[in-house]
Enzyme design. Structure first.
Site, short mmCIF file in Angstrom:
data_model
loop_
_atom_site.label_atom_id
_atom_site.label_comp_id
_atom_site.label_asym_id
_atom_site.label_seq_id
_atom_site.Cartn_x
_atom_site.Cartn_y
_atom_site.Cartn_z
N GLU A 144 -6.12 -1.87 -10.19
CA GLU A 144 -7.22 -1.72 -11.16
C GLU A 144 -7.78 -0.31 -11.11
OE1 GLU A 144 -9.96 -4.82 -10.00
OE2 GLU A 144 -9.25 -6.12 -11.61
N LYS A 199 0.83 -1.22 0.00
CA LYS A 199 0.00 0.00 0.00
C LYS A 199 0.85 1.26 0.00
CE LYS A 199 -3.89 -2.32 0.29
NZ LYS A 199 -4.74 -2.47 -0.90
N LYS A 254 0.93 5.10 -4.93
CA LYS A 254 1.44 3.75 -5.25
C LYS A 254 2.09 3.76 -6.64
CE LYS A 254 -2.29 1.76 -2.61
NZ LYS A 254 -3.70 2.01 -2.86
C1 LIG Z 1 -6.20 -7.42 -9.77
C2 LIG Z 1 -6.11 -6.64 -8.51
C3 LIG Z 1 -6.33 -5.27 -8.54
C4 LIG Z 1 -6.20 -4.52 -7.37
N1 LIG Z 1 -6.36 -3.15 -7.42
C5 LIG Z 1 -6.12 -2.43 -6.31
C6 LIG Z 1 -6.17 -1.01 -6.35
O1 LIG Z 1 -6.46 -0.39 -7.37
N2 LIG Z 1 -5.87 -0.33 -5.21
C7 LIG Z 1 -5.53 -0.96 -4.04
O2 LIG Z 1 -5.26 -0.32 -3.03
N3 LIG Z 1 -5.50 -2.31 -3.97
C8 LIG Z 1 -5.77 -3.04 -5.06
N4 LIG Z 1 -5.73 -4.41 -5.00
C9 LIG Z 1 -5.40 -5.04 -3.70
C10 LIG Z 1 -6.63 -5.72 -3.05
O3 LIG Z 1 -7.55 -4.77 -2.69
C11 LIG Z 1 -6.10 -6.52 -1.89
O4 LIG Z 1 -5.35 -7.50 -2.46
C12 LIG Z 1 -7.12 -7.19 -1.02
O5 LIG Z 1 -7.73 -6.21 -0.24
C13 LIG Z 1 -6.47 -8.24 -0.11
O6 LIG Z 1 -5.42 -7.67 0.57
P1 LIG Z 1 -4.35 -8.52 1.44
O7 LIG Z 1 -3.70 -9.51 0.54
O8 LIG Z 1 -3.38 -7.50 1.93
O9 LIG Z 1 -5.09 -9.17 2.55
C14 LIG Z 1 -5.88 -5.17 -6.15
C15 LIG Z 1 -5.66 -6.56 -6.14
C16 LIG Z 1 -5.78 -7.28 -7.30
C17 LIG Z 1 -5.50 -8.76 -7.24
#
Ligand SMILES: Cc1cc2nc3c(=O)[nH]c(=O)nc-3n(C[C@H](O)[C@H](O)[C@H](O)COP(=O)(O)O)c2cc1C
Length: 230
Positions: free
Chosen positions: A177, A25, A86
């Site tokens: 995304e 993050k 980010k």
């Molecule tokens: C394809 C994909 C797109 C994501 N897009 C964002 C995003 O735009 N911003 C963000 O802060 N996190 C993004 N994430 C992170 C997810 O929100 C995060 O993996 C989920 O909350 C689980 O978090 P953890 O693995 O830390 O528990 C994305 C994750 C994936 C797999």
């Protein structure tokens, strides 16, 4: 400015990743991925296989501060403000862009390359493969009508593999995304190239003090609900 010069880990510890792995993050500003690690990662991404070897994704590796700022500014304008740092503070951001169509000459090019690379023992085998690929593409194009969706699935497949590969090199990742794809398309002239931005992959080194998620526990539904054995 702190520059990483060593690989943080030589082998991926999957259990550690399972327990502690979070998407990043917050990145440490100014800490760059060493060139050899970036090369290794890009070589791996290049090698990942996709359905019928379509290779429908192109990767735009953003390393200049100006380009990162342009993408980050677009995030602010489109309301994805939470993501702008980010991109701005990442060492590199890979824009994963997917092809918007599959012209015949593109398939011809792939098959010529496969032939040159020695993939076909006989002309018959080549023709069989060409027929299979054409049939598969036409099924998505005309019957199911999900050719773009199918190609984006291939992009996501490589994204997933790339994220694990990056972590194995000690590089932290943030898949994104939340970005303005129209603005990124315009910035890189993607539509003119027959491409559109699907997802971003920010790469760098986690700023542990600023990464609010880093010390949080994992939250997943129970394994029994997710996995079934028969
Ligand atoms: C394809 C994909 C797109 C994501 N897009 C964002 C995003 O735009 N911003 C963000 O802060 N996190 C993004 N994430 C992170 C997810 O929100 C995060 O993996 C989920 O909350 C689980 O978090 P953890 O693995 O830390 O528990 C994305 C994750 C994936 C797999």
């Amino acid at each position: 400015m702190e520059i990483a010069t060593v690989k943080l880990t030589d082998t991926l510890n999957l259990n550690k990743l399972t327990e502690k792995g979070h998407y990043t993050k917050a990145f440490l500003q100014g800490k760059s991925i060493p060139g050899e690690n970036l090369d290794e990662l890009l070589n791996f991404i290049h090698s990942v296989g996709t359905s019928v070897n379509i290779q429908a994704t192109r990767y735009f590796v953003i390393e200049s501060s100006e380009m990162k700022a342009a993408i980050a500014d677009g995030m602010i304008r489109s309301g994805a403000t939470m993501n702008e740092h980010k991109v701005r503070n990442a060492s590199h951001v890979i824009v994963c862009a997917t092809m918007t169509s599959v012209p015949d000459e593109y398939l011809n090019k792939i098959h010529r390359k496969e032939e040159m690379d020695g993939r076909f023992a006989t002309p018959e085998l080549k023709q069989t493969w060409v027929n299979v690929v054409r049939g598969w593409i036409d099924m998505h194009r005309y019957d199911v009508k999900d050719l773009n969706h199918w190609m984006e699935k291939q992009t996501y497949l490589v994204l997933g593999a790339a994220m694990v590969a990056a972590e194995s090199l000690g590089i932290n990742v943030s898949p994104l995304e939340g970005f303005d794809s129209k603005a990124v398309d315009a910035l890189l002239g993607l539509r003119e190239k027959g491409l559109t931005a699907t997802v971003l992959l920010s790469l760098g080194y986690r700023d542990e003090a600023k990464d609010f998620a880093f010390k949080l526990p994992k939250s997943r539904l129970p394994k029994e609900e997710i996995f079934k054995f028969y």
